[in-house]
Design a protein around this motif. Structure first.
Motif, mmCIF file in Angstrom:
data_model
loop_
_atom_site.group_PDB
_atom_site.id
_atom_site.type_symbol
_atom_site.label_atom_id
_atom_site.label_comp_id
_atom_site.label_asym_id
_atom_site.label_seq_id
_atom_site.Cartn_x
_atom_site.Cartn_y
_atom_site.Cartn_z
ATOM 1 N N ALA A 73 0.844 -1.193 0.000
ATOM 2 C CA ALA A 73 0.000 0.000 0.000
ATOM 3 C C ALA A 73 0.884 1.250 0.000
ATOM 4 O O ALA A 73 1.997 1.227 0.525
ATOM 5 N N ASN A 74 0.376 2.342 -0.586
ATOM 6 C CA ASN A 74 1.106 3.616 -0.547
ATOM 7 C C ASN A 74 1.252 4.075 0.888
ATOM 8 O O ASN A 74 0.322 3.961 1.673
ATOM 9 N N GLY A 75 2.400 4.634 1.210
ATOM 10 C CA GLY A 75 2.608 5.167 2.555
ATOM 11 C C GLY A 75 4.083 5.359 2.809
ATOM 12 O O GLY A 75 4.915 4.942 1.999
ATOM 13 N N ALA A 116 8.362 7.140 -4.955
ATOM 14 C CA ALA A 116 8.587 5.934 -4.134
ATOM 15 C C ALA A 116 8.679 4.704 -5.034
ATOM 16 O O ALA A 116 9.578 3.861 -4.873
ATOM 17 N N HIS A 117 7.780 4.595 -5.993
ATOM 18 C CA HIS A 117 7.838 3.437 -6.900
ATOM 19 C C HIS A 117 9.137 3.438 -7.702
ATOM 20 O O HIS A 117 9.737 2.382 -7.919
ATOM 21 N N ALA A 118 9.577 4.634 -8.120
ATOM 22 C CA ALA A 118 10.832 4.706 -8.885
ATOM 23 C C ALA A 118 11.994 4.192 -8.032
ATOM 24 O O ALA A 118 12.882 3.494 -8.538
ATOM 25 N N SER A 141 -11.037 0.104 -9.686
ATOM 26 C CA SER A 141 -11.500 -0.278 -8.346
ATOM 27 C C SER A 141 -11.522 0.904 -7.383
ATOM 28 O O SER A 141 -12.200 0.838 -6.352
ATOM 29 N N ASN A 142 -10.809 2.003 -7.714
ATOM 30 C CA ASN A 142 -10.916 3.198 -6.860
ATOM 31 C C ASN A 142 -12.369 3.670 -6.776
ATOM 32 O O ASN A 142 -12.786 4.245 -5.778
ATOM 33 N N LEU A 143 -13.124 3.427 -7.845
ATOM 34 C CA LEU A 143 -14.520 3.901 -7.895
ATOM 35 C C LEU A 143 -15.385 3.183 -6.848
ATOM 36 O O LEU A 143 -16.399 3.732 -6.404
HETATM 37 N N1 LIG Z 1 -5.231 2.748 -6.873
HETATM 38 C C1 LIG Z 1 -4.702 3.119 -8.029
HETATM 39 O O1 LIG Z 1 -5.342 3.767 -8.871
HETATM 40 C C2 LIG Z 1 -3.294 2.712 -8.356
HETATM 41 C C3 LIG Z 1 -2.764 3.061 -9.606
HETATM 42 C C4 LIG Z 1 -1.445 2.709 -9.912
HETATM 43 C C5 LIG Z 1 -0.690 2.005 -8.985
HETATM 44 N N2 LIG Z 1 -1.235 1.676 -7.775
HETATM 45 C C6 LIG Z 1 -0.404 0.983 -6.788
HETATM 46 O O2 LIG Z 1 -1.060 -0.191 -6.353
HETATM 47 C C7 LIG Z 1 -0.625 -0.466 -5.009
HETATM 48 C C8 LIG Z 1 -1.846 -0.739 -4.152
HETATM 49 O O3 LIG Z 1 -2.456 -1.906 -4.626
HETATM 50 P P1 LIG Z 1 -3.877 -2.402 -4.108
HETATM 51 O O4 LIG Z 1 -4.923 -1.607 -4.808
HETATM 52 O O5 LIG Z 1 -3.918 -3.873 -4.202
HETATM 53 O O6 LIG Z 1 -3.848 -1.924 -2.581
HETATM 54 P P2 LIG Z 1 -4.378 -2.679 -1.263
HETATM 55 O O7 LIG Z 1 -5.708 -3.292 -1.513
HETATM 56 O O8 LIG Z 1 -4.229 -1.687 -0.169
HETATM 57 O O9 LIG Z 1 -3.345 -3.866 -1.079
HETATM 58 C C9 LIG Z 1 -2.080 -3.704 -0.522
HETATM 59 C C10 LIG Z 1 -1.733 -5.008 0.145
HETATM 60 O O10 LIG Z 1 -0.436 -4.888 0.733
HETATM 61 C C11 LIG Z 1 -0.494 -5.468 2.011
HETATM 62 N N3 LIG Z 1 0.478 -4.838 2.892
HETATM 63 C C12 LIG Z 1 0.626 -3.524 3.140
HETATM 64 N N4 LIG Z 1 1.609 -3.334 4.030
HETATM 65 C C13 LIG Z 1 2.068 -4.563 4.359
HETATM 66 C C14 LIG Z 1 3.059 -5.028 5.248
HETATM 67 N N5 LIG Z 1 3.774 -4.173 5.996
HETATM 68 N N6 LIG Z 1 3.276 -6.350 5.349
HETATM 69 C C15 LIG Z 1 2.544 -7.214 4.618
HETATM 70 N N7 LIG Z 1 1.577 -6.845 3.736
HETATM 71 C C16 LIG Z 1 1.346 -5.524 3.641
HETATM 72 C C17 LIG Z 1 -1.887 -5.163 2.525
HETATM 73 O O11 LIG Z 1 -2.185 -6.054 3.575
HETATM 74 P P3 LIG Z 1 -3.610 -5.983 4.351
HETATM 75 O O12 LIG Z 1 -4.552 -6.737 3.451
HETATM 76 O O13 LIG Z 1 -3.342 -6.637 5.635
HETATM 77 O O14 LIG Z 1 -3.947 -4.533 4.463
HETATM 78 C C18 LIG Z 1 -2.719 -5.356 1.278
HETATM 79 O O15 LIG Z 1 -3.136 -6.685 1.141
HETATM 80 C C19 LIG Z 1 0.153 0.742 -4.534
HETATM 81 O O16 LIG Z 1 1.531 0.482 -4.593
HETATM 82 C C20 LIG Z 1 -0.225 1.807 -5.541
HETATM 83 O O17 LIG Z 1 0.780 2.802 -5.720
HETATM 84 C C21 LIG Z 1 -2.522 2.007 -7.447
#
Ligand SMILES: NC(=O)c1ccc[n+]([C@@H]2O[C@H](COP(=O)([O-])OP(=O)(O)OC[C@H]3O[C@@H](n4cnc5c(N)ncnc54)[C@H](OP(=O)(O)O)[C@@H]3O)[C@@H](O)[C@H]2O)c1
Length: 291
Positions: A73-75, A116-118, A141-143
């Motif tokens: 996840a972003n952070g 961060a991704h870079a 899925s953001n929607l």
């Molecule tokens: N949303 C967009 O439009 C978009 C566009 C381009 C790129 N992205 C990229 O996509 C990524 C997010 O993907 P997503 O939509 O699948 O997000 P998500 O649903 O928040 O999934 C992130 C997963 O990472 C796991 N996680 C986070 N921190 C962790 C840790 N410390 N240890 C183990 N697991 C951890 C989370 O675990 P839990 O299930 O326990 O929370 C969750 O399952 C980001 O990197 C973002 O920059 C997103």
């Protein structure tokens, strides 16, 4: 022995990758942070519970694994945590990492998420492991997060944004990930960095019109001023540094950063990417008021 590890398996993209591999009959190992998420995973995979901050659990999760799907996840901790997974993958002798990055990833990008991704991409490139980087645009899925507003108030709120987005279906991202994890080839796979978009750019105004058809009542796109968008995100419990980055992200999107399409999904999967109408219809029940 399961040779593919799917991280973030209880999350949005990780869960969809799990499902995509399950549809292809491939057994996998899933990494989840919390034990209570294990039972709901598609396909009843082998589950390892662990956090990216826990080196011991990571080592356990990667034991015997050849290929890894990496997402987080972003952070503020994202770079350190994804780099920790990559380092543990090197130690475990992993041969391929498929990493979720973002369209716009660049060390000089105006958006912190993209910088961060870079940084992670660079670490991955220097690790010596073969890697494929997925750079999706805005995930459809953001929607889904706006479904309550659509149902109850007929609104699709966002920070200021009038430019169109070549938004991509997360299941298409997952299908590409599964294809690459299974050793599939294709014109772009050898290029290492895959820019994934949907078939056409759409504005949130056009998405609101589609949502109105689905919900059965008019839906309007509400581009809230930055201060109002900021307050709404804070009220939802979004962490302060993430709130600031989301506003910078939308400012970049409003400049057209995600307006262009690519043919990568079709080139790799041999079919057109799914459009937003298809995505919304697959999730229609979430946008419709209870009968
Ligand atoms: N949303 C967009 O439009 C978009 C566009 C381009 C790129 N992205 C990229 O996509 C990524 C997010 O993907 P997503 O939509 O699948 O997000 P998500 O649903 O928040 O999934 C992130 C997963 O990472 C796991 N996680 C986070 N921190 C962790 C840790 N410390 N240890 C183990 N697991 C951890 C989370 O675990 P839990 O299930 O326990 O929370 C969750 O399952 C980001 O990197 C973002 O920059 C997103």
């Amino acid at each position: 022995m399961n040779h593919i590890l799917v991280t973030g398996a209880a999350g949005n993209l990780g869960g969809r990758v799990l499902a995509a591999l399950h549809r292809r009959g491939v057994p996998v190992r899933a990494l989840v942070r919390h034990d209570d998420r294990a039972g709901a995973l598609v396909g009843s995979p082998e589950v390892v519970v662990g956090d990216y901050d826990d080196h011991h659990r990571l080592t356990h999760a990667l034991s015997g694994v050849h290929r890894v799907f990496l997402v987080s996840a972003n952070g503020p901790a994202q770079v350190a945590q994804e780099c920790a997974v990559i380092d543990a993958a090197v130690d475990a002798g992993v041969s391929l990492v498929v990493k979720v990055s973002a369209h716009g990833a660049d060390p000089e990008a105006p958006v912190g998420f993209w910088r961060a991704h870079a940084a992670v991409e660079r670490h991955l490139a220097q690790s010596g492991i073969r890697s494929v980087v997925l750079r999706p645009t805005y995930l459809m899925s953001n929607l889904l997060g706006e479904a309550p507003q659509v149902r109850q108030h007929g609104l699709l709120p966002s920070p200021p944004l009038s430019a169109p987005l070549a938004m991509v279906d997360p299941d298409d991202v997952a299908d590409v990930a599964a294809h690459v994890l299974l050793g599939g080839t294709g014109p772009d796979v050898t290029q290492r960095t895959l820019h994934l978009t949907g078939p056409e750019p759409v504005t949130l105004g056009a998405v609101a019109t589609l949502l109105g058809e689905i919900a059965g009542h008019p839906v309007q796109h509400l581009a809230a001023p930055p201060e109002q968008a900021q307050a709404a995100m804070r009220a939802q419990g979004v962490a302060e540094p993430v709130v600031a980055e989301i506003l910078r992200l939308f400012a970049a999107l409003d400049q057209g950063a995600y307006a262009a399409t690519t043919t990568t999904v079709a080139d790799i999967l041999g079919r057109a990417p799914r459009d937003v109408r298809d995505f919304l219809h697959r999730h229609a029940h979430l946008f419709q008021p209870a009968a």
